[in-house]
Design a protein around this motif. Structure first.
Motif, PDB file in Angstrom:
ATOM      1  N   GLY A  91     -63.301  69.280  61.506  1.00 28.03           N
ATOM      2  CA  GLY A  91     -63.553  67.982  61.963  1.00 28.03           C
ATOM      3  C   GLY A  91     -64.204  67.000  60.561  1.00 28.03           C
ATOM      4  O   GLY A  91     -64.280  65.723  60.884  1.00 28.03           O
ATOM      5  N   HIS A  92     -64.706  67.662  59.641  1.00 29.76           N
ATOM      6  CA  HIS A  92     -65.276  66.685  58.544  1.00 29.76           C
ATOM      7  C   HIS A  92     -64.942  66.809  57.479  1.00 29.76           C
ATOM      8  O   HIS A  92     -64.308  65.855  56.548  1.00 29.76           O
ATOM      9  CB  HIS A  92     -66.692  67.250  58.563  1.00 29.76           C
ATOM     10  CG  HIS A  92     -67.667  66.925  59.663  1.00 29.76           C
ATOM     11  ND1 HIS A  92     -67.993  65.664  60.215  1.00 29.76           N
ATOM     12  CD2 HIS A  92     -68.059  67.958  60.898  1.00 29.76           C
ATOM     13  CE1 HIS A  92     -68.537  65.827  61.378  1.00 29.76           C
ATOM     14  NE2 HIS A  92     -68.617  67.306  61.806  1.00 29.76           N
ATOM     15  N   ALA A  93     -64.624  68.106  56.897  1.00 25.90           N
ATOM     16  CA  ALA A  93     -63.659  68.297  55.629  1.00 25.90           C
ATOM     17  C   ALA A  93     -62.445  67.692  55.331  1.00 25.90           C
ATOM     18  O   ALA A  93     -61.821  67.084  54.278  1.00 25.90           O
ATOM     19  CB  ALA A  93     -63.799  69.816  55.125  1.00 25.90           C
ATOM     20  N   SER A  94     -61.762  67.598  56.497  1.00 25.54           N
ATOM     21  CA  SER A  94     -60.456  67.250  56.611  1.00 25.54           C
ATOM     22  C   SER A  94     -60.386  65.354  56.139  1.00 25.54           C
ATOM     23  O   SER A  94     -59.340  65.125  56.159  1.00 25.54           O
ATOM     24  CB  SER A  94     -59.842  67.396  57.740  1.00 25.54           C
ATOM     25  OG  SER A  94     -60.577  66.873  58.752  1.00 25.54           O
ATOM     26  N   ARG A  95     -61.590  64.830  56.239  1.00 31.26           N
ATOM     27  CA  ARG A  95     -61.745  63.380  56.004  1.00 31.26           C
ATOM     28  C   ARG A  95     -61.514  63.135  54.478  1.00 31.26           C
ATOM     29  O   ARG A  95     -61.803  62.010  54.459  1.00 31.26           O
ATOM     30  CB  ARG A  95     -63.106  63.054  56.561  1.00 31.26           C
ATOM     31  CG  ARG A  95     -63.224  63.190  58.239  1.00 31.26           C
ATOM     32  CD  ARG A  95     -64.227  62.420  58.494  1.00 31.26           C
ATOM     33  NE  ARG A  95     -64.348  62.496  59.993  1.00 31.26           N
ATOM     34  CZ  ARG A  95     -65.548  62.538  60.719  1.00 31.26           C
ATOM     35  NH1 ARG A  95     -66.563  62.291  60.087  1.00 31.26           N
ATOM     36  NH2 ARG A  95     -65.607  62.836  61.992  1.00 31.26           N
ATOM     37  N   MET A 102     -72.478  64.355  53.008  1.00 32.34           N
ATOM     38  CA  MET A 102     -72.895  63.233  53.374  1.00 32.34           C
ATOM     39  C   MET A 102     -71.740  62.189  53.527  1.00 32.34           C
ATOM     40  O   MET A 102     -72.233  61.375  54.495  1.00 32.34           O
ATOM     41  CB  MET A 102     -73.876  62.992  52.110  1.00 32.34           C
ATOM     42  CG  MET A 102     -74.582  61.377  52.341  1.00 32.34           C
ATOM     43  SD  MET A 102     -75.664  61.080  50.942  1.00 32.34           S
ATOM     44  CE  MET A 102     -76.865  61.888  51.115  1.00 32.34           C
ATOM     45  N   LEU A 103     -70.547  62.201  52.896  1.00 32.43           N
ATOM     46  CA  LEU A 103     -69.640  61.185  53.006  1.00 32.43           C
ATOM     47  C   LEU A 103     -68.745  61.564  54.261  1.00 32.43           C
ATOM     48  O   LEU A 103     -68.128  60.587  54.640  1.00 32.43           O
ATOM     49  CB  LEU A 103     -68.927  61.294  51.861  1.00 32.43           C
ATOM     50  CG  LEU A 103     -69.764  60.508  50.469  1.00 32.43           C
ATOM     51  CD1 LEU A 103     -68.759  60.602  49.227  1.00 32.43           C
ATOM     52  CD2 LEU A 103     -70.421  59.343  50.851  1.00 32.43           C
ATOM     53  N   ASN A 104     -68.560  62.584  54.931  1.00 29.09           N
ATOM     54  CA  ASN A 104     -67.787  63.083  55.864  1.00 29.09           C
ATOM     55  C   ASN A 104     -68.758  63.339  57.193  1.00 29.09           C
ATOM     56  O   ASN A 104     -68.258  63.785  58.055  1.00 29.09           O
ATOM     57  CB  ASN A 104     -66.773  64.025  55.531  1.00 29.09           C
ATOM     58  CG  ASN A 104     -67.682  65.497  55.305  1.00 29.09           C
ATOM     59  OD1 ASN A 104     -68.534  65.493  55.778  1.00 29.09           O
ATOM     60  ND2 ASN A 104     -67.036  66.291  54.350  1.00 29.09           N
ATOM     61  N   GLN A 105     -70.006  62.825  57.062  1.00 29.35           N
ATOM     62  CA  GLN A 105     -70.568  63.252  58.584  1.00 29.35           C
ATOM     63  C   GLN A 105     -70.871  64.567  58.874  1.00 29.35           C
ATOM     64  O   GLN A 105     -71.038  64.863  60.027  1.00 29.35           O
ATOM     65  CB  GLN A 105     -70.254  62.294  59.596  1.00 29.35           C
ATOM     66  CG  GLN A 105     -70.592  60.809  59.371  1.00 29.35           C
ATOM     67  CD  GLN A 105     -69.694  60.022  58.393  1.00 29.35           C
ATOM     68  OE1 GLN A 105     -68.404  60.362  58.550  1.00 29.35           O
ATOM     69  NE2 GLN A 105     -69.926  59.228  57.559  1.00 29.35           N
TER      70      GLN A 105
END
Length: 143
Positions: A91-95, A102-105
């Protein structure tokens, strides 16, 4: 003045319990928001129970309650640590910014992952049902 080892020996299990209790409460709120609508989070309004987010909500609700009580702390914390690692990478690193949470919440997911990993090794502390039971199952170990 040198630190008193007796102070740390006495307070470490208690502060470990505080870490477990506060982390479990914050984690439990994610499960109640997803499954019970409390607190209300608009993005969970149409949550399907049979989905990754629904499964995460079940793990957060049940696992959060068990951790809050300090019951089966080690195996539960291990499973929840894995859930949070999975949540981070899916859910986050894939952004597009996997090394900068900090940048991908993804800061909460990373922090929960490592707090739960620590609890899976350290146990629930002095104020845990596991400590009161005083019994260690093969999965639970002492503490």
């Amino acid at each position: 003045m040198a630190p008193n080892p007796a102070f740390f020996a006495e307070w470490t299990p208690r502060v470990l319990s505080l870490l477990r209790i506060v982390s479990a409460y914050l984690f439990l709120l994610h499960g109640t928001a997803k499954l019970l609508g409390m607190p209300h989070v608009a993005m969970f309004d149409d949550l399907q129970l049979v989905s990754l987010t629904g499964l995460a909500g079940v793990l957060e609700l049940v696992g959060g309650v068990l951790l809050l009580l300090g019951l089966f702390t080690r195996p539960v914390a291990f499973v929840l640590s894995g859930e949070m690692a999975f949540a981070y990478f899916i859910g986050h690193a894939s952004r597009g910014t996997p090394l900068i949470p900090m940048l991908n919440q993804g800061e909460s997911a990373v922090l929960f992952c490592f707090v739960f990993l620590y609890l899976s090794v350290a146990g629930g502390g002095a104020w845990a049902v596991d400590a009161v039971r005083g019994k260690a199952s093969p999965l639970q170990g002492a503490g």
